[in-house]
Design a protein around this motif. Sequence first.
Motif, short mmCIF file in Angstrom:
data_model
loop_
_atom_site.label_atom_id
_atom_site.label_comp_id
_atom_site.label_asym_id
_atom_site.label_seq_id
_atom_site.Cartn_x
_atom_site.Cartn_y
_atom_site.Cartn_z
N GLU A 1 -30.84 29.81 35.75
CA GLU A 1 -31.95 30.05 35.47
C GLU A 1 -32.88 28.82 35.48
OE1 GLU A 1 -32.49 31.73 31.30
OE2 GLU A 1 -30.99 33.08 31.84
N ALA A 2 -32.43 27.60 35.11
CA ALA A 2 -33.21 26.29 35.46
C ALA A 2 -33.45 25.95 36.81
CB ALA A 2 -32.26 25.00 34.50
N ALA A 3 -32.48 26.15 37.62
CA ALA A 3 -32.51 25.81 38.97
C ALA A 3 -33.50 26.82 39.67
CB ALA A 3 -31.14 26.14 39.54
N ALA A 4 -33.72 28.08 39.28
CA ALA A 4 -34.77 28.79 39.79
C ALA A 4 -36.16 28.57 39.25
CB ALA A 4 -34.26 30.36 39.36
N MET B 1 -36.97 25.33 38.64
CA MET B 1 -37.25 24.21 39.19
C MET B 1 -37.61 24.29 40.80
SD MET B 1 -35.01 21.37 37.19
CE MET B 1 -33.53 21.83 37.10
N ALA B 2 -37.04 25.16 41.46
CA ALA B 2 -37.16 25.48 42.81
C ALA B 2 -38.43 26.00 42.76
CB ALA B 2 -36.05 26.36 43.27
N ALA B 3 -38.94 26.77 41.76
CA ALA B 3 -40.44 27.46 41.97
C ALA B 3 -41.43 26.36 41.51
CB ALA B 3 -40.33 28.74 41.07
N GLY B 4 -40.95 25.05 41.15
CA GLY B 4 -41.96 24.21 40.49
C GLY B 4 -42.36 24.24 39.31
N GLN B 5 -41.55 25.07 38.49
CA GLN B 5 -41.98 25.40 37.05
C GLN B 5 -41.02 24.55 36.19
OE1 GLN B 5 -40.86 29.55 36.88
NE2 GLN B 5 -42.76 30.06 38.06
N PRO B 6 -41.49 24.16 35.00
CA PRO B 6 -40.73 23.40 34.07
C PRO B 6 -39.62 24.09 33.63
CG PRO B 6 -42.92 23.87 32.98
CD PRO B 6 -42.96 24.44 34.27
N VAL B 7 -38.37 23.55 32.99
CA VAL B 7 -37.23 24.16 32.47
C VAL B 7 -37.54 24.65 31.25
CG1 VAL B 7 -34.74 23.97 31.86
CG2 VAL B 7 -35.63 22.86 34.07
N GLY B 8 -37.31 26.17 30.94
CA GLY B 8 -37.49 26.66 29.81
C GLY B 8 -38.63 26.99 29.20
N LEU C 1 -38.54 12.43 45.63
CA LEU C 1 -37.62 11.82 44.81
C LEU C 1 -37.56 12.06 43.45
CD1 LEU C 1 -34.64 10.58 45.01
CD2 LEU C 1 -35.67 8.38 45.32
N GLN C 2 -38.95 12.12 43.11
CA GLN C 2 -38.82 12.10 41.51
C GLN C 2 -38.67 13.68 41.19
OE1 GLN C 2 -41.45 9.94 39.30
NE2 GLN C 2 -42.39 11.44 37.92
N VAL C 3 -39.11 14.43 42.15
CA VAL C 3 -38.71 15.98 41.77
C VAL C 3 -37.19 16.21 41.91
CG1 VAL C 3 -39.10 18.27 42.77
CG2 VAL C 3 -41.03 16.75 42.48
N ALA C 4 -36.66 15.59 42.79
CA ALA C 4 -35.04 15.59 42.96
C ALA C 4 -34.55 15.13 41.62
CB ALA C 4 -34.66 15.13 44.26
N PHE C 5 -34.94 13.94 41.36
CA PHE C 5 -33.98 13.45 40.18
C PHE C 5 -34.31 14.29 39.04
CE2 PHE C 5 -33.74 10.73 36.35
CZ PHE C 5 -32.85 10.07 36.54
N HIS C 6 -35.69 14.88 38.89
CA HIS C 6 -35.89 15.50 37.38
C HIS C 6 -34.89 16.79 37.54
CE1 HIS C 6 -37.99 19.34 36.13
NE2 HIS C 6 -38.32 18.36 34.96
N ALA C 7 -34.54 17.30 38.87
CA ALA C 7 -33.67 18.44 38.66
C ALA C 7 -32.30 18.13 38.17
CB ALA C 7 -33.69 18.93 40.11
N ILE C 8 -31.79 16.81 38.71
CA ILE C 8 -30.40 16.47 38.40
C ILE C 8 -30.36 16.05 36.58
CG2 ILE C 8 -28.77 14.57 38.50
CD1 ILE C 8 -28.52 16.65 40.84
#
Length: 369
Positions: A46-49, A51-58, A136-143
């Motif tokens: 759910e979180a990955a979907a 973040m891939a859409a550019g939305q915050p988690v939860g 890179l900020q977006v990628a780091f945010h995901a991890i």
Amino acid sequence: QASIPFYDTVQAGIVTPSQDFLCFASFDLVVNRIEDVRKLFREWTEAAAQMAAGQPVGEESSNAFLPPKDTGEAAGLLPARTTITFGVGPSFFDERLGLQAKRPASFKVLPKFPGDSLLEEWCGGDIGVQVCANDLQVAFHAIRNLTRIARGKAVLRWMQEGFQRTGAANPAGETPRNLLGFKDGTGNPNVNDRELMNSHVWVQPSDGPSWMENGSYMVTRRIRMRIEVWDRSSLQDQETTFGRHRASGAPLGEQGEFDPLALDKKDENGKLAIPAMSHVRLSHGDGSVKILRRSYSYSSGMDLKSGQFDAGLFFVSYQRNIATQFVPLQERLAKQDKLNEYIVHVGSAVFACFPGAKKGGYIGEGLLS
Ligand code: HEM
């Protein structure tokens, strides 16, 4: 900076054209009940979907007495073509979860290759997560957010960031160069050729097990470059090491980057234009075994012991079967490649990357249900 859908028949981030940055994380489980892992994979999906859409988690909460659901540093940023690709390592199939019988027969820790100088801290892991994005900020945010969700269930084992030239620096989208200055990726199979991908990258129904159908096996090798030594070698030496021209990327003796390798061609002295020990000749072999490379350069500061760069290639490849594709290829390279004078493999891991998840389902559902 469009978004790439997370839900698909295959996972995004494999045949997806490479984004500018990589954040790769390897995790170890700290639970041994399959229900806990299922819950983790559901939450991650759910979180990955999102973040891939550019939305915050939860869901955002207005309760100021609770930590926010999303860590916030990607707020207001575009999705940046984020892809998040999940896989599990051979240790996922040990006795802890009782999944021993589900491990695909050919999926194991890689054998030791000549010249390997592996460091425990860059090897293995129960779960591998490849995040790629144009920021890179977006990628780091995901991890970071995946790690946070995993708290109590899985912990970080190692993590590597990677880069290549950005789309902004190279709007034409030419083949990126690695830190040895050569174009890297030219000889990759065409990711738009579905048949080719089915033959070399995607696990087919006849391969088994069914939970891996439309998945792919990933190899990661952290390959440190002896940059200082390379920088003192002549252009001729550099070009014969790879078997390609540095400026154009063309095979030695040819003009164009995408000209086929003329493996039988000899120069005026009667020597093979593409030398016997060159990286392209050895990695090409007879052309029948192909892998899909999706590597990134890395630079992790300096090695305090030697005063030299800790930089190189975070090699990532996808293939249908590691034992019949990556292993024979790397065996040949480890024994003969002229490039070995300038590189050393310090990290290694393999992950079985699931097929894509359906909306409402979760990654690894076929394995865990
Ligand atoms: C080709 C660099 C490690 C497999 C190439 C090329 C370069 C390159 C510059 C030529 C352009 C291209 O086709 O992309 C490197 C560097 C490495 C490295 C700098 C380590 C730091 C590896 C490893 C493997 C591998 C570990 C697999 C075991 C291949 C393959 C090709 C290739 C399959 C394409 C050959 C063909 O034309 O058919 N590499 N490589 N490389 N490399 Fe590597």
